[in-house]
Design an enzyme around this catalytic site. Structure first.
Site, PDB file in Angstrom:
ATOM      1  N   HIS A   1       9.022  -2.238   9.915  1.00 44.09           N
ATOM      2  CA  HIS A   1      10.474  -2.438   9.819  1.00 44.09           C
ATOM      3  C   HIS A   1      11.246  -1.636  10.854  1.00 44.09           C
ATOM      4  O   HIS A   1      10.795  -0.589  11.323  1.00 44.09           O
ATOM      5  CB  HIS A   1      10.961  -2.005   8.428  1.00 44.09           C
ATOM      6  CG  HIS A   1      10.326  -2.786   7.325  1.00 44.09           C
ATOM      7  ND1 HIS A   1      10.268  -2.315   6.029  1.00 44.09           N
ATOM      8  CD2 HIS A   1       9.706  -3.989   7.305  1.00 44.09           C
ATOM      9  CE1 HIS A   1       9.649  -3.204   5.265  1.00 44.09           C
ATOM     10  NE2 HIS A   1       9.297  -4.232   6.020  1.00 44.09           N
TER      11      HIS A   1
ATOM     12  N   LYS B   1      13.545   8.239  12.146  1.00 41.01           N
ATOM     13  CA  LYS B   1      13.014   8.613  10.825  1.00 41.01           C
ATOM     14  C   LYS B   1      12.164   9.871  10.953  1.00 41.01           C
ATOM     15  O   LYS B   1      11.479  10.068  11.959  1.00 41.01           O
ATOM     16  CB  LYS B   1      12.153   7.469  10.261  1.00 41.01           C
ATOM     17  CG  LYS B   1      12.948   6.193  10.065  1.00 41.01           C
ATOM     18  CD  LYS B   1      12.081   4.978   9.816  1.00 41.01           C
ATOM     19  CE  LYS B   1      12.964   3.732   9.794  1.00 41.01           C
ATOM     20  NZ  LYS B   1      12.187   2.477   9.808  1.00 41.01           N
TER      21      LYS B   1
ATOM     22  N   ASP C   1       7.758  -9.278   3.959  1.00 41.37           N
ATOM     23  CA  ASP C   1       6.839  -8.777   4.995  1.00 41.37           C
ATOM     24  C   ASP C   1       5.727  -9.768   5.323  1.00 41.37           C
ATOM     25  O   ASP C   1       5.067  -9.639   6.354  1.00 41.37           O
ATOM     26  CB  ASP C   1       6.267  -7.418   4.585  1.00 41.37           C
ATOM     27  CG  ASP C   1       7.329  -6.325   4.684  1.00 41.37           C
ATOM     28  OD1 ASP C   1       7.122  -5.246   4.088  1.00 41.37           O
ATOM     29  OD2 ASP C   1       8.359  -6.563   5.346  1.00 41.37           O
TER      30      ASP C   1
HETATM   31  C1  LIG Z   1      15.203   0.708   3.145  1.00 44.84           C
HETATM   32  C2  LIG Z   1      16.230   0.602   2.056  1.00 44.84           C
HETATM   33  C3  LIG Z   1      16.106  -0.342   1.058  1.00 44.84           C
HETATM   34  N1  LIG Z   1      17.064  -0.415   0.079  1.00 44.84           N
HETATM   35  C4  LIG Z   1      16.869  -1.405  -0.980  1.00 44.84           C
HETATM   36  C5  LIG Z   1      16.735  -2.832  -0.512  1.00 44.84           C
HETATM   37  C6  LIG Z   1      15.809  -3.449  -1.523  1.00 44.84           C
HETATM   38  O1  LIG Z   1      16.551  -3.902  -2.643  1.00 44.84           O
HETATM   39  C7  LIG Z   1      14.912  -2.300  -1.972  1.00 44.84           C
HETATM   40  C8  LIG Z   1      13.550  -2.288  -1.299  1.00 44.84           C
HETATM   41  O2  LIG Z   1      13.785  -2.429   0.085  1.00 44.84           O
HETATM   42  P1  LIG Z   1      12.583  -2.742   1.045  1.00 44.84           P
HETATM   43  O3  LIG Z   1      11.650  -3.732   0.418  1.00 44.84           O
HETATM   44  O4  LIG Z   1      13.147  -3.053   2.417  1.00 44.84           O
HETATM   45  O5  LIG Z   1      11.854  -1.337   1.079  1.00 44.84           O
HETATM   46  P2  LIG Z   1      10.648  -0.914   2.055  1.00 44.84           P
HETATM   47  O6  LIG Z   1       9.699  -2.064   2.243  1.00 44.84           O
HETATM   48  O7  LIG Z   1      10.117   0.375   1.566  1.00 44.84           O
HETATM   49  O8  LIG Z   1      11.398  -0.681   3.434  1.00 44.84           O
HETATM   50  C9  LIG Z   1      11.172   0.484   4.215  1.00 44.84           C
HETATM   51  O9  LIG Z   1       9.896   0.318   4.741  1.00 44.84           O
HETATM   52  C10 LIG Z   1       9.547   0.989   5.932  1.00 44.84           C
HETATM   53  C11 LIG Z   1       8.419   1.945   5.631  1.00 44.84           C
HETATM   54  C12 LIG Z   1      10.598   1.648   6.701  1.00 44.84           C
HETATM   55  O10 LIG Z   1      10.319   2.382   7.654  1.00 44.84           O
HETATM   56  C13 LIG Z   1      12.005   1.414   6.375  1.00 44.84           C
HETATM   57  O11 LIG Z   1      12.628   2.647   6.118  1.00 44.84           O
HETATM   58  C14 LIG Z   1      12.273   0.520   5.246  1.00 44.84           C
HETATM   59  O12 LIG Z   1      12.446  -0.788   5.788  1.00 44.84           O
HETATM   60  O13 LIG Z   1      15.631  -1.105  -1.622  1.00 44.84           O
HETATM   61  C15 LIG Z   1      18.163   0.415   0.048  1.00 44.84           C
HETATM   62  O14 LIG Z   1      19.025   0.319  -0.845  1.00 44.84           O
HETATM   63  N2  LIG Z   1      18.302   1.340   1.047  1.00 44.84           N
HETATM   64  C16 LIG Z   1      17.379   1.478   2.052  1.00 44.84           C
HETATM   65  O15 LIG Z   1      17.554   2.367   2.918  1.00 44.84           O
END
Ligand SMILES: Cc1cn([C@H]2C[C@H](O)[C@@H](COP(=O)(O)OP(=O)(O)O[C@H]3O[C@H](C)C(=O)[C@H](O)[C@H]3O)O2)c(=O)[nH]c1=O
Length: 190
Positions: free
Chosen positions: A62, A72, A170
């Site tokens: 991401h 980060k 993803d």
């Molecule tokens: C990233 C983020 C997500 N969210 C919410 C959005 C979704 O409802 C839920 C899960 O989000 P997501 O599936 O994008 O989470 P990850 O797959 O852990 O995403 C992260 O994964 C990789 C490791 C990364 O480096 C990024 O920081 C980030 O994209 O949290 C938020 O409210 N705030 C945030 O900063």
């Protein structure tokens, strides 16, 4: 804290000084003064994140589009992950190249990943708690990704793809050739 530049020198591995005694351990997980003295510039961290994942979960790759791009500072509080960063900066001698490092609760290593990189990790332990600072707020509209198994990037995740658990988002990320969003520049914050 010890700082070490990796094969892509803008990626910095940070190893804390851990003080152990009969009660357990203590370490300073972040100190702005020494961190920025090593980097030579200010990093305006503004948000802390935490996620918990089970074995085989892969979160990534991401990044956020400029001007919402994020640097980060990532670490593992519990468990172990294979952490991967991919250079997306056009003009960088490392464009499309990646660095993979194991971050875990034993080594307590942290990784600084500047703006212009895609980032993701695969959980190696039964469970992993992943915590990180970012220097730009979350922007859902500007959240983007790359396909974890894009052959042009060539990441060896070390396990069979059918063992990897991805979010629906993803599973369908675009490939590197479609990533045209960062220019290599000396000043991250120009
Ligand atoms: C990233 C983020 C997500 N969210 C919410 C959005 C979704 O409802 C839920 C899960 O989000 P997501 O599936 O994008 O989470 P990850 O797959 O852990 O995403 C992260 O994964 C990789 C490791 C990364 O480096 C990024 O920081 C980030 O994209 O949290 C938020 O409210 N705030 C945030 O900063």
């Amino acid at each position: 804290m010890k700082f070490e530049r990796l094969e892509i020198p803008d990626l910095v591995l940070c190893t804390p000084n851990v003080f152990g005694d009969e009660r357990g351990y203590f370490f300073e997980s972040f100190k702005q003064q020494e961190f920025e003295r090593f980097l030579g510039f200010h990093v305006p961290f503004c948000q802390d994140n935490e996620s918990k994942s089970t074995k085989g979960v892969l979160r990534g790759l991401h990044f956020q589009l400029p001007p919402f791009a994020q640097s980060k500072l990532v670490r593992v509080i519990k468990g172990s992950v294979l952490d991967v960063s991919v250079d997306l900066r056009k003009g960088s001698p490392y464009f499309g190249k990646h660095v993979a490092v194991e971050l875990n609760e034993e080594n307590k290593n942290q990784l600084f990943i500047p703006r212009g990189f895609a980032h993701g990790f695969l959980v190696l332990s039964e469970e992993a708690i992943f915590a990180y600072k970012v220097d730009n707020f979350y922007s859902k509209e500007n959240d983007r990704g790359l396909l974890f198994n894009d052959e042009k990037i060539g990441i060896n995740w070390g396990i069979a793809e059918d063992q990897i658990l991805l979010s629906e988002k993803d599973k369908v990320q675009p490939i590197l050739e479609l990533a045209d969003c960062f220019n290599f520049k000396e000043d991250l914050y120009a």
